[in-house]
Design an enzyme around this catalytic site. Structure first.
Site, mmCIF file in Angstrom:
data_model
loop_
_atom_site.group_PDB
_atom_site.id
_atom_site.type_symbol
_atom_site.label_atom_id
_atom_site.label_comp_id
_atom_site.label_asym_id
_atom_site.label_seq_id
_atom_site.Cartn_x
_atom_site.Cartn_y
_atom_site.Cartn_z
ATOM 1 N N HIS A 106 0.993 -0.856 -0.022
ATOM 2 C CA HIS A 106 0.106 0.081 0.093
ATOM 3 C C HIS A 106 0.817 1.212 -0.042
ATOM 4 O O HIS A 106 0.976 2.126 -0.612
ATOM 5 C CB HIS A 106 -1.436 0.408 0.935
ATOM 6 C CG HIS A 106 -1.614 -0.910 1.695
ATOM 7 N ND1 HIS A 106 -1.673 -1.637 2.464
ATOM 8 C CD2 HIS A 106 -3.274 -1.452 0.637
ATOM 9 C CE1 HIS A 106 -2.636 -2.919 2.392
ATOM 10 N NE2 HIS A 106 -3.426 -2.476 1.091
ATOM 11 N N SER A 157 0.735 -9.009 0.960
ATOM 12 C CA SER A 157 -0.728 -8.864 0.987
ATOM 13 C C SER A 157 -1.613 -8.026 2.607
ATOM 14 O O SER A 157 -0.785 -8.758 3.159
ATOM 15 C CB SER A 157 -1.638 -10.766 1.272
ATOM 16 O OG SER A 157 -2.383 -10.302 1.187
#
Ligand code: PAF
Length: 283
Positions: free
Chosen positions: A37, A185
Site C-alpha cells: 500500500h 498482502s
C-alpha cells in the site's frame, strides 16, 4: 494529515482544491496497510497535488461472513503510516456512511468478472464495483492507484469506469514482494511463521515456472505449477489460470497473445488463508 469520516467533510475540503485545478490521487484500501500500500501512496503523493487514502473494509465484497470477520484491522497503525507517507487525507468512513441504504446496484462485465475470482467468489466484484464507484463519486480523483496483485480487480474496475464514464485514470502498480519473494498482502498477517514459509512456495514456484515455460507448453506449465504446489502439505491450489492479460481468457498457446499472465489462488495452512498472486509470462 486530516482524518475524515464523512463524505460531507470530504466534499468541503476537496471541492475548493478541485476548483483551483489541483490534481487528486485516490488510493482505495481496506486497511491493515503494508509496504505494498505504501508504494501506491508514495506514487500518488509524487504524481498528484493531493492524495486521499481510503481505509474501509467493504462488507459487500465479502461473500464469506467469516472472511469479513477475520479480515485484519489496525486503524491506528494505518493512520500513523499514512501520516508518515505524507498522504493529505485519510478517509475512514463507517459502514453506515458508505451504505446508508442497501446498495442494490448490479455491475456485470462478463467475461472479465466471471472467470477466476469471479467464478469462485460470487458477488465479490459486484461489491468491489459498488464501493469503488462510491469512492470515485465522493473523491472525484484525477488518478486512482491499484496494486497488480489483484490483477483481475484492475480489469473489472477499468471496465466499470468505461461503462459509467467516470473521468479517472486507473494506475496499475507492480506487486511489492518481500526480499524472499512473498507477495505483500494484508492477509499475510493471518499466517503463522510456519504458514508463511509454506506460502513462500507460491511465488517461488511461479518464478520457476518462467524458466519452465521457455521449453514447455501452456498446459504443461499450468500443470507444473499446480502439481508442485499441491504436492506440498498445507497448500491447496484453488485455481491457476494462464490468461490473456487484457481479456482474462485462458490461452492455449504462448503465441495466442503478446500479454500473458498466470493468476493463482492457493489455500495455505490448516485454517486456510486464501492467498493470491500472479506472474507475467509475456508483455
Ligand atoms: O483491493 C482492495 O483492497 C479492495 O478490493 C478495494 C479496492 C479497496 C475495494 O474495497
Amino acid at each position: 494529515m486530516e482524518v475524515i469520516s464523512t463524505k460531507k467533510r470530504l466534499a468541503e475540503v476537496l471541492d475548493p482544491l478541485r476548483k483551483e485545478g489541483k490534481t487528486i490521487g485516490l488510493v482505495p484500501t481496506m486497511g491493515a496497510l503494508h509496504a505494498g500500500h505504501a508504494s501506491l501512496v508514495k506514487r500518488s503523493v509524487a504524481e498528484n497535488d493531493v492524495t486521499v487514502v481510503s481505509v474501509f473494509v467493504n462488507p459487500t465484497q465479502f461473500n464469506d461472513k467469516k472472511d469479513l470477520e477475520n479480515y485484519p484491522r489496525d486503524v491506528e497503525a494505518d493512520e500513523k503510516l499514512l501520516s508518515a507517507l505524507n498522504a493529505t487525507y485519510a478517509f475512514i468512513p463507517s459502514v453506515e456512511e458508505m451504505y446508508p441504504e442497501k446498495d442494490t446496484r448490479v455491475f456485470s462485465y462478463p467475461p472479465i468478472d466471471t472467470v477466476m475470482e469471479g467464478a469462485r467468489r460470487p458477488g465479490h466484484f459486484n461489491g468491489v464495483c459498488q464501493i469503488v464507484s462510491k469512492l470515485f463519486y465522493a473523491v472525484q480523483p484525477t488518478r486512482a492507484y491499484f496494486g497488480e496483485k489483484d490483477f483481475q480487480q484492475i480489469a473489472v474496475v477499468k471496465a466499470m469506469v468505461k461503462d459509467l464514464g467516470i473521468p479517472v485514470q486507473i494506475v496499475p502498480c507492480p506487486i511489492v514482494r518481500q526480499s524472499d519473494g512473498l507477495a505483500l498482502s494484508s492477509r499475510n498477517a493471518l499466517l503463522s511463521d510456519d504458514e508463511r514459509k509454506l506460502a513462500l512456495n507460491i511465488s517461488q514456484t511461479l518464478i520457476k515456472s518462467l524458466t519452465y515455460a521457455k521449453d514447455h507448453t501452456v498446459s504443461e506449465t499450468h500443470d507444473f505449477v499446480v502439481n508442485t504446489l499441491n504436492a506440498i502439505d498445507g497448500l491447496e491450489v484453488q485455481y491457476y489460470e494462464i490468461v490473456d492479460g487484457n481479456s482474462l481468457q485462458d490461452v492455449s498457446s504462448w503465441d495466442d497473445s503478446d500479454y500473458i499472465v498466470g493468476c493463482i489462488t492457493v489455500f495455505c495452512g490448516h485454517i486456510p488463508v486464501r492467498l493470491i498472486d500472479n506472474i507475467k509470462y509475456k508483455g
